[in-house]
Design an enzyme around this catalytic site. Structure first.
Site, PDB file in Angstrom:
ATOM      1  N   LYS A 117       1.045  -1.068  -0.069  1.00 15.98           N
ATOM      2  CA  LYS A 117      -0.445   0.154   0.026  1.00 15.98           C
ATOM      3  C   LYS A 117       0.745   1.202   0.177  1.00 15.98           C
ATOM      4  CE  LYS A 117      -2.604  -0.166   3.478  1.00 15.98           C
ATOM      5  NZ  LYS A 117      -1.705  -1.530   3.752  1.00 15.98           N
ATOM      6  N   THR A 170       4.002   1.213  -0.759  1.00 16.78           N
ATOM      7  CA  THR A 170       5.110   1.745  -2.601  1.00 16.78           C
ATOM      8  C   THR A 170       3.358   2.141  -2.798  1.00 16.78           C
ATOM      9  OG1 THR A 170       6.172  -0.206  -2.136  1.00 16.78           O
ATOM     10  CG2 THR A 170       6.277   0.174  -3.493  1.00 16.78           C
ATOM     11  N   ARG A 196       2.356   7.330   7.347  1.00  9.55           N
ATOM     12  CA  ARG A 196       2.394   7.557   9.209  1.00  9.55           C
ATOM     13  C   ARG A 196       4.240   6.809   9.103  1.00  9.55           C
ATOM     14  NH1 ARG A 196      -0.733   1.993   9.253  1.00  9.55           N
ATOM     15  NH2 ARG A 196       0.174   1.463   7.114  1.00  9.55           N
ATOM     16  N   LYS A 198       8.602  -7.149   9.311  1.00 10.07           N
ATOM     17  CA  LYS A 198       7.650  -6.324   8.242  1.00 10.07           C
ATOM     18  C   LYS A 198       8.570  -5.513   7.768  1.00 10.07           C
ATOM     19  CE  LYS A 198       3.527  -3.863   6.888  1.00 10.07           C
ATOM     20  NZ  LYS A 198       4.536  -2.730   6.109  1.00 10.07           N
ATOM     21  N   ALA A 225      -2.833   0.045  12.600  1.00 12.50           N
ATOM     22  CA  ALA A 225      -4.180  -0.498  12.029  1.00 12.50           C
ATOM     23  C   ALA A 225      -5.349  -1.582  12.316  1.00 12.50           C
ATOM     24  CB  ALA A 225      -4.765  -0.350  10.770  1.00 12.50           C
ATOM     25  N   PHE A 233      -3.708  -1.948   6.497  1.00 16.11           N
ATOM     26  CA  PHE A 233      -3.912  -3.186   6.688  1.00 16.11           C
ATOM     27  C   PHE A 233      -5.247  -3.417   5.435  1.00 16.11           C
ATOM     28  CE2 PHE A 233      -2.264  -3.124  11.063  1.00 16.11           C
ATOM     29  CZ  PHE A 233      -1.198  -4.635  10.220  1.00 16.11           C
ATOM     30  N   PHE A 257       3.644  -8.501  -9.047  1.00 13.38           N
ATOM     31  CA  PHE A 257       5.267  -8.351  -9.292  1.00 13.38           C
ATOM     32  C   PHE A 257       5.573  -9.597 -10.586  1.00 13.38           C
ATOM     33  CE2 PHE A 257       4.183  -8.844  -4.191  1.00 13.38           C
ATOM     34  CZ  PHE A 257       4.043  -8.740  -4.734  1.00 13.38           C
ATOM     35  N   TRP A 278       7.177  -0.385  -8.716  1.00 15.25           N
ATOM     36  CA  TRP A 278       8.022  -1.030  -7.742  1.00 15.25           C
ATOM     37  C   TRP A 278       9.295  -0.710  -9.111  1.00 15.25           C
ATOM     38  CZ3 TRP A 278      10.640  -5.704  -8.281  1.00 15.25           C
ATOM     39  CH2 TRP A 278      12.004  -5.473  -7.080  1.00 15.25           C
TER      40      TRP A 278
END
Length: 831
Positions: A282, A284, A306, A317, A536, A567, A655, A684
């Site tokens: 999210k 990215t 955030r 993470k 979240a 999330f 991806f 990306w």
């Protein structure tokens, strides 16, 4: 003089400076001390440079020079001699005269060729007093003589008025008028500078490599702009930023007052489907989208993100700066400490926690009189209440200001909070994943006299103070919210607040800088606000209202502000709409729903995805059936978005292992399920260029009819609001409250807190309360184990199942790979 000039330079109430000094003091040091934008006399090097360059709008011409030019007409082909006119005024005069077509010569009174030059001149401009040994007869009859000496109004000249056209006092009087004109022009420019204006943004070029290097290698390969340059490009004024190093700055809230009449831009929320433990990108997508909008479509846009917690950064993470060629830079700065906001929250939170236990100890070990004497001591022979103590007296209905006039009963009411230790809800916090702090015992030292109780630590970003930071709209609002925080009940069952503890002012002091959003930039040099960072799955999981409000003003009416919810849409987005939008009054234009083929395969029945473990072949090879089956989760999240009446665009984060057929299938199903559009994104690997189609889809969706609405009315009972979220958003059959949870609901309702929105603390790994249940679980009963209240933040938060407010470290945390090069001070292994 220089010190006074520098002081006035920094005074935001002073828009211009005019210097009236003896001629001997007009030195370069003095003239250049004045800020160019406040230089009414136009004598600084910066203003003269602009004048010579021809930037007439950006510069002010010295008043004496304006006066001379006003008096002279039709200079084309005439010869103008400047005598004794040096320095800034002389340079400006030469420039202006040449611009009007005059042949300009310059010399001093002692020059050997003075007589010949005076004889050939059509106009003589005198810059200093004529020496007696220079006869007027050297000047040919009919020559216009103008004096522009510094002492404009008092200096006398002895020119032959009959044979020459002389303008002496006229220059002085006219220069005064011209200075006033400069003042008006300067003030007009200041007024214009206060308005939102078109950005003059220099975007940074990307040269994506294949294969894509690590995030930190990409970050270090790009040279960010100095943050003060970025601030100026997007219309921030010098006194509206506080610079932290070269690449980040705090933005002052005064900007909101300056731009209060400026229309807001479009408001875009990035949410997601139920993620794998690896996250689906999210952040990215958020960054890729704004890079596409601004760097490739020339549309003003801001990302509001955030601040990442140290917990996941060193845990599982990793950070939240985005990734690949769509990230915030420098990413080390972003992920480590930033400007210290989380440290400020930790300090404020733990100050209040310490105050609670200390107050219980002191009340249990002292008489009313001893407590009163210590709480209201005699200082320098005078005894008085502090401002916060007077507020407590008023709350108790005691309208007295003299400490000596309280009765014994009033003293007892004042000094006794009578906190019931079993009802304390305020926990200590630390910004580290530390599972062994989930339950602790405090007060075991002999000095605490046996007042032992069980307590716990939460992760710092789950603190109510973080939630307040994210939801507040001003410094005054933050102070009021901090004061309203309920920390426990007294022995009569009434709430005890931070205001009752007397700590509100101290908390506000610790948070006074944290309330300002932090300005950074993307890899392509577009602006980003980083502010607040509540989890979240525990708190409401959104960046700050203030960052969004400031960004919406800065982008202008046609611009976009893209903010992110934590999330899946069932958690972060639902809280964004029902909690954050209620606090801010802002209406979203579009939801961007992020999905990945990887997550959809997991929801379609694929094997477990575990952080740190290699992906199974199902995720790296084409499998259309798994994708099709897993799209049920995407469809459900689209339906959740539609509950709120906002157009949704699906962003498929592609991806390298995704096949074209899988990508096409997801986009087809998304559009059939009610999405306005569905777009594959390659930001990306390609930066903003890889998200241009997404940006175009978002721009179109923002122009659609918007029928935004909240999911529930605040007037409904607490339990009914919980049930609506469980049934309509999660798909539960019903809810089940534990006796503890029901007791808390009854207590909050009795205390008058029933009309607050709901902030569910639930796992992010499933629509249900059971992380292992993927896809779209149905028919389950949602267990509510406890219900807590964040009264200052303004919500009730039920804990679903075994939800923990303190994450733990895995067997192999990220910190194994993080290191520092002692020679270069470069961080290693940070993704």
């Amino acid at each position: 003089i220089v010190n006074e000039i520098l002081r006035l330079n920094e005074d935001p109430n002073v828009q211009g400076l005019a210097l009236d000094l003896p001629e001997s003091l007009y030195s370069s040091k003095v003239l250049n001390a004045v800020k160019p934008e406040k230089d009414v006399d136009g004598l600084s090097d910066a203003n003269l440079g602009r004048l010579v360059r021809g930037d007439s709008y950006d510069c002010l011409v010295p008043p004496a020079v304006c006066a001379v030019m006003e008096l002279l007409e039709d200079l084309g082909g005439k010869t103008v001699l400047l005598v004794g006119a040096g320095g800034a005024v002389g340079a400006a005069l030469q420039c202006m005269l040449q611009r009007e077509g005059a042949a300009t010569l310059s010399c001093q009174w002692k020059a050997p060729q003075l007589q010949a030059k005076l004889h050939h001149a059509d106009v003589v401009v005198v810059g200093s007093t004529k020496p007696d040994d220079v006869p007027v007869s050297w000047i040919k009859p009919g020559t216009t003589i103008i004096s522009c000496s510094c002492d404009l109004l008092s200096e006398k000249h002895n020119y032959d008025q009959q044979n020459h056209h002389a303008a002496e006092n006229a220059v002085g009087s006219l220069a005064v008028a011209m200075r006033m004109q400069n003042m008006v022009k300067n003030t007009e420019r200041w007024v214009q500078s206060q308005q939102q204006r078109k950005w003059d943004l220099r975007c940074l070029k990307l040269q994506p490599l294949s294969p894509v290097p690590s995030d930190i290698e990409i970050s270090r390969a790009q040279s960010p702009k100095a943050v003060d340059v970025l601030a100026k490009e997007i219309g921030l004024l010098t006194d509206e930023i506080e610079i932290y190093g070269q690449t980040k700055a705090k933005v002052r809230l005064s900007l909101l007052e300056r731009l209060k009449d400026q229309p807001d831009g479009k408001y875009v929320l990035v949410a997601g489907i139920t993620p794998t433990p690896l996250g689906e990108g999210k952040s990215t997508v958020t960054i890729g989208l704004v890079q596409a909008l601004t760097a490739h479509l020339n549309i003003n846009s801001f990302a509001c993100l955030r601040q990442p917690s140290q917990g996941p950064t060193f845990g599982v993470k990793g950070g939240a700066a985005g990734g690949g060629y769509a990230q915030v830079i420098p990413m080390e700065e972003f992920n480590l400490h930033l400007t210290g906001d989380i440290h400020a929250i930790t300090a404020a939170n733990n100050l209040l926690a310490a105050a609670i236990d200390a107050r219980i100890l002191h009340e249990n070990t002292q008489s009313d009189k001893a407590l009163y004497n210590r709480l209201v001591p005699v200082v320098n022979g005078v005894r008085g209440f502090s401002a916060i103590q007077l507020a407590r007296l008023r709350k108790l209905g005691i309208n007295k200001t003299d400490p000596g006039t309280l009765t014994e009963e009033e003293i007892s009411k004042f000094v006794r909070l009578d906190i019931d230790p079993s009802t304390i809800t305020w926990q200590r916090v630390v910004d580290t994943n530390d599972r062994f702090l989930r339950k602790i015992t405090v007060g075991q030292a002999n000095t605490e006299k046996g007042f032992v109780r069980q307590a716990q630590f939460d992760i710092a970003v789950a603190s109510e103070i973080m939630a307040i930071l994210a939801l507040t709209t001003s410094l005054q609002d933050m102070k009021e919210r901090l004061g309203k925080m309920v920390v426990a009940n007294d022995k009569k069952g009434e709430p005890v607040t931070a205001e009752d503890m007397g700590v509100t002012g101290a908390l506000a002091v610790l948070m006074k800088d944290a309330i300002k959003p932090t300005l950074m930039q993307t890899l392509e040099g577009t602006p980003v606000f980083v502010h607040a960072g509540p989890f979240a799955n525990i708190a409401h999981g959104n960046s700050s209202v203030l960052a969004d409000k400031i960004a919406l003003k800065l982008v202008g009416e046609k611009g976009f502000v893209v903010t992110e919810a934590g999330f899946g849409a069932d958690i972060g987005m639902e809280k964004f709409f029902n909690i954050k939008c209620r606090a801010s009054g802002l209406v979203p234009s579009v939801v961007v729903l992020v999905a990945t083929v990887r997550a959809l395969k997991m929801h379609g029945g694929g094997p477990n995805v575990t952080a740190g473990a290699p992906l199974k072949k199902e995720y790296t090879e084409e499998n259309l059936q798994l994708v099709a089956d897993g799209c049920c989760n995407l469809q459900k999240q689209i339906q959740i978005t539609q509950l709120f009446g906002v157009p949704v665009v699906v962003a498929l984060n592609v991806f390298k292992t995704d096949s074209p057929a899988e990508v096409d299938l997801v986009c087809k199903i998304a559009k059939q399920s009610g999405a306005f559009d569905a777009v594959p994104c390659n930001h990306w690997s390609a930066g903003g260029r890889g998200a241009v189609k997404l940006a175009q889809a978002v721009e179109k969706a923002a122009n659609q009819k918007n029928s935004f609405k909240y999911l529930y009315s605040l007037e409904l009972p607490i339990v009914e609001k919980i049930r609506i979220i469980a049934q309509k958003v999660y798909g539960a059959q019903d809810i089940e409250l534990s006796p503890v949870a029901q007791s808390q609901v009854d207590c909050y309702t009795r205390q008058g807190f029933g009309n607050l929105p709901i902030c569910m603390a639930k796992t992010h790994l499933s629509l249900s309360h059971q992380p292992e249940r993927k896809g779209v679980p149905t028919g389950f009963i949602l267990p509510i184990s406890d219900v807590r209240a964040s009264i200052g933040a303004g919500f009730i938060y039920p804990l679903v199942g075994t939800m923990s407010t303190m994450p733990g470290l895995p067997t192999r945390p990220c910190f194994y790979d993080i290191d520092l090069d002692p020679n270069t001070e470069q961080v290693k292994g940070l993704f």
